[in-house]
Design a protein around this motif. Sequence first.
Motif, PDB file in Angstrom:
ATOM      1  N   THR A 146       0.836  -1.195   0.000  1.00 33.13           N
ATOM      2  CA  THR A 146       0.000   0.000   0.000  1.00 33.13           C
ATOM      3  C   THR A 146       0.878   1.254   0.000  1.00 33.13           C
ATOM      4  OG1 THR A 146      -1.903   1.043   1.020  1.00 33.13           O
ATOM      5  CG2 THR A 146      -0.303   0.093   2.520  1.00 33.13           C
ATOM      6  N   ALA A 147       0.229   2.409  -0.099  1.00 30.48           N
ATOM      7  CA  ALA A 147       0.919   3.703  -0.023  1.00 30.48           C
ATOM      8  C   ALA A 147      -0.164   4.735   0.230  1.00 30.48           C
ATOM      9  CB  ALA A 147       1.655   4.006  -1.320  1.00 30.48           C
ATOM     10  N   SER A 148       0.227   5.935   0.649  1.00 33.01           N
ATOM     11  CA  SER A 148      -0.775   6.967   0.914  1.00 33.01           C
ATOM     12  C   SER A 148      -1.512   7.297  -0.378  1.00 33.01           C
ATOM     13  CB  SER A 148      -0.093   8.229   1.442  1.00 33.01           C
ATOM     14  OG  SER A 148       0.685   8.797   0.403  1.00 33.01           O
ATOM     15  N   ILE A 149      -2.732   7.795  -0.274  1.00 37.99           N
ATOM     16  CA  ILE A 149      -3.509   8.144  -1.462  1.00 37.99           C
ATOM     17  C   ILE A 149      -2.785   9.216  -2.283  1.00 37.99           C
ATOM     18  CG2 ILE A 149      -5.031   9.644  -0.062  1.00 37.99           C
ATOM     19  CD1 ILE A 149      -6.125   7.827  -3.264  1.00 37.99           C
ATOM     20  N   GLU A 150      -2.133  10.166  -1.610  1.00 33.18           N
ATOM     21  CA  GLU A 150      -1.410  11.225  -2.325  1.00 33.18           C
ATOM     22  C   GLU A 150      -0.304  10.618  -3.192  1.00 33.18           C
ATOM     23  OE1 GLU A 150      -1.825  11.246   1.023  1.00 33.18           O
ATOM     24  OE2 GLU A 150      -3.384  12.796   1.155  1.00 33.18           O
ATOM     25  N   GLU A 151       0.431   9.696  -2.594  1.00 33.71           N
ATOM     26  CA  GLU A 151       1.556   9.084  -3.302  1.00 33.71           C
ATOM     27  C   GLU A 151       1.058   8.222  -4.473  1.00 33.71           C
ATOM     28  OE1 GLU A 151       4.686   9.791  -2.831  1.00 33.71           O
ATOM     29  OE2 GLU A 151       5.316   8.345  -4.372  1.00 33.71           O
ATOM     30  N   ARG A 152      -0.001   7.473  -4.240  1.00 30.21           N
ATOM     31  CA  ARG A 152      -0.518   6.597  -5.302  1.00 30.21           C
ATOM     32  C   ARG A 152      -1.051   7.429  -6.464  1.00 30.21           C
ATOM     33  NH1 ARG A 152      -4.822   3.385  -3.556  1.00 30.21           N
ATOM     34  NH2 ARG A 152      -5.068   4.361  -1.534  1.00 30.21           N
ATOM     35  N   ALA A 153      -1.762   8.502  -6.134  1.00 31.35           N
ATOM     36  CA  ALA A 153      -2.325   9.358  -7.182  1.00 31.35           C
ATOM     37  C   ALA A 153      -1.208  10.055  -7.960  1.00 31.35           C
ATOM     38  CB  ALA A 153      -3.262  10.385  -6.563  1.00 31.35           C
ATOM     39  N   HIS A 154      -0.172  10.482  -7.241  1.00 31.32           N
ATOM     40  CA  HIS A 154       0.943  11.158  -7.881  1.00 31.32           C
ATOM     41  C   HIS A 154       1.643  10.228  -8.882  1.00 31.32           C
ATOM     42  CE1 HIS A 154       4.107  14.033  -8.415  1.00 31.32           C
ATOM     43  NE2 HIS A 154       5.017  13.154  -8.051  1.00 31.32           N
ATOM     44  N   ARG A 155       1.856   8.979  -8.476  1.00 34.06           N
ATOM     45  CA  ARG A 155       2.505   8.007  -9.366  1.00 34.06           C
ATOM     46  C   ARG A 155       1.652   7.770 -10.607  1.00 34.06           C
ATOM     47  NH1 ARG A 155       3.748   3.452  -4.820  1.00 34.06           N
ATOM     48  NH2 ARG A 155       5.240   4.634  -3.590  1.00 34.06           N
ATOM     49  N   ARG A 156       0.353   7.630 -10.406  1.00 31.73           N
ATOM     50  CA  ARG A 156      -0.551   7.392 -11.541  1.00 31.73           C
ATOM     51  C   ARG A 156      -0.557   8.608 -12.477  1.00 31.73           C
ATOM     52  NH1 ARG A 156      -4.238   3.165 -11.956  1.00 31.73           N
ATOM     53  NH2 ARG A 156      -2.412   2.031 -11.331  1.00 31.73           N
ATOM     54  N   TYR A 157      -0.501   9.785 -11.856  1.00 30.52           N
ATOM     55  CA  TYR A 157      -0.478  11.037 -12.627  1.00 30.52           C
ATOM     56  C   TYR A 157       0.749  11.070 -13.545  1.00 30.52           C
ATOM     57  CZ  TYR A 157      -0.075  16.062 -13.518  1.00 30.52           C
ATOM     58  OH  TYR A 157       0.058  17.279 -14.129  1.00 30.52           O
ATOM     59  N   LEU A 158       1.913  10.740 -12.978  1.00 30.40           N
ATOM     60  CA  LEU A 158       3.146  10.753 -13.775  1.00 30.40           C
ATOM     61  C   LEU A 158       3.061   9.753 -14.922  1.00 30.40           C
ATOM     62  CD1 LEU A 158       5.931  10.978 -11.019  1.00 30.40           C
ATOM     63  CD2 LEU A 158       5.044  12.816 -12.462  1.00 30.40           C
ATOM     64  N   GLU A 159       2.528   8.572 -14.597  1.00 29.85           N
ATOM     65  CA  GLU A 159       2.420   7.511 -15.604  1.00 29.85           C
ATOM     66  C   GLU A 159       1.479   7.942 -16.741  1.00 29.85           C
ATOM     67  OE1 GLU A 159       1.473   3.722 -13.676  1.00 29.85           O
ATOM     68  OE2 GLU A 159       0.192   3.271 -15.406  1.00 29.85           O
ATOM     69  N   MET A 160       0.344   8.557 -16.371  1.00 32.14           N
ATOM     70  CA  MET A 160      -0.647   8.921 -17.383  1.00 32.14           C
ATOM     71  C   MET A 160      -0.189  10.099 -18.243  1.00 32.14           C
ATOM     72  SD  MET A 160      -4.262   8.159 -15.608  1.00 32.14           S
ATOM     73  CE  MET A 160      -5.142   8.351 -17.134  1.00 32.14           C
ATOM     74  N   THR A 161       0.418  11.091 -17.602  1.00 32.98           N
ATOM     75  CA  THR A 161       0.870  12.239 -18.399  1.00 32.98           C
ATOM     76  C   THR A 161       2.014  11.801 -19.337  1.00 32.98           C
ATOM     77  OG1 THR A 161       2.134  12.960 -16.478  1.00 32.98           O
ATOM     78  CG2 THR A 161       0.120  14.150 -16.906  1.00 32.98           C
ATOM     79  N   LYS A 162       2.836  10.858 -18.854  1.00 33.79           N
ATOM     80  CA  LYS A 162       3.909  10.322 -19.712  1.00 33.79           C
ATOM     81  C   LYS A 162       3.310   9.640 -20.952  1.00 33.79           C
ATOM     82  CE  LYS A 162       6.659   6.580 -19.212  1.00 33.79           C
ATOM     83  NZ  LYS A 162       7.154   5.551 -18.338  1.00 33.79           N
ATOM     84  N   ASN A 163       2.152   9.017 -20.754  1.00 37.13           N
ATOM     85  CA  ASN A 163       1.502   8.330 -21.879  1.00 37.13           C
ATOM     86  C   ASN A 163       0.576   9.247 -22.694  1.00 37.13           C
ATOM     87  OD1 ASN A 163       2.751   5.874 -21.403  1.00 37.13           O
ATOM     88  ND2 ASN A 163       1.229   5.268 -19.889  1.00 37.13           N
ATOM     89  N   GLY A 164       0.665  10.549 -22.432  1.00 36.01           N
ATOM     90  CA  GLY A 164      -0.050  11.506 -23.279  1.00 36.01           C
ATOM     91  C   GLY A 164      -1.453  11.886 -22.838  1.00 36.01           C
ATOM     92  N   TYR A 165      -1.897  11.403 -21.658  1.00 36.10           N
ATOM     93  CA  TYR A 165      -3.234  11.766 -21.195  1.00 36.10           C
ATOM     94  C   TYR A 165      -3.206  13.110 -20.480  1.00 36.10           C
ATOM     95  CZ  TYR A 165      -4.741   7.002 -22.186  1.00 36.10           C
ATOM     96  OH  TYR A 165      -5.053   5.818 -22.813  1.00 36.10           O
ATOM     97  N   GLU A 166      -4.206  13.952 -20.759  1.00 39.55           N
ATOM     98  CA  GLU A 166      -4.321  15.212 -20.019  1.00 39.55           C
ATOM     99  C   GLU A 166      -5.296  14.981 -18.884  1.00 39.55           C
ATOM    100  OE1 GLU A 166      -5.180  18.823 -22.112  1.00 39.55           O
ATOM    101  OE2 GLU A 166      -3.707  18.289 -23.651  1.00 39.55           O
TER     102      GLU A 166
END
Length: 222
Positions: A146-166
């Motif tokens: 597990t990880a804090s919600i902030e950390e999990r969301a941040h990681r997903r954000y980086l992954e998605m923006t890297k893949n071109g999602y706004e």
Amino acid sequence: MKKISIAIDGPAGAGKSTVAKKVANELGFLYIDTGAMYRALTLKAINENIDLHDEDQLNKCLLRNPIQFEIDQHIQRVKIGTTDVTEAIRTPEITKQVSLVASHAKVRETMVELQRRLAKEGSVVMDGRDIGTNVLPNAELKIFLTASIEERAHRRYLEMTKNGYEIKLEQIVEEIELRDKKDQERTVAPLKQAKDAILIDTSQLSIEQVVDVILSLARERM
Ligand code: C5P
């Protein structure tokens, strides 16, 4: 060497698949991404215009279209029927709908049977939501990541923006919280930590540190 199974469960975005893949590679084990299996069925069902509330139709769709994992140039590909869905199952649309598909008892029964069959083939690392509690209750090593919600969301954000999602960070927080709630509150095999699972909070840890912890726990059991 003894055959062992490693179960890795946890909420969305905790880093399960990244870590599981590396652990499997390092140990030469088979990696089974059970989330990808529910995602593949969701995609196939949408493409076939199946009502995602219709448990029977979903289960029939799964039985008609077996899910397979194949390795191609070191990358694990996911196939449902004859269609390669490796990339297509990662879109926000699938992410939004997958928990509904995964909530149906019949679908889960068929999936779990498939997952157990795959695990019989040798030593495995399997990640998901109900692996330690339901799919492989006798796994030699169970991890709840597990990880804090902030950390999990941040990681997903980086992954998605890297893949071109706004996408906005707040939107990801909302989506992750909603998906976790659905996965935790469903009646069949909800997301929860198995009694004998080892809890690892990855908020302050690097991927390598998490992998190292799991590798040493695994080696103690081999
Ligand atoms: O791990 P991933 O985020 O790809 O999983 C997608 C969804 O599949 C989860 O949110 C959950 O609804 C479902 N799932 C499940 N049981 C598993 C693995 C995934 O219900 N073992």
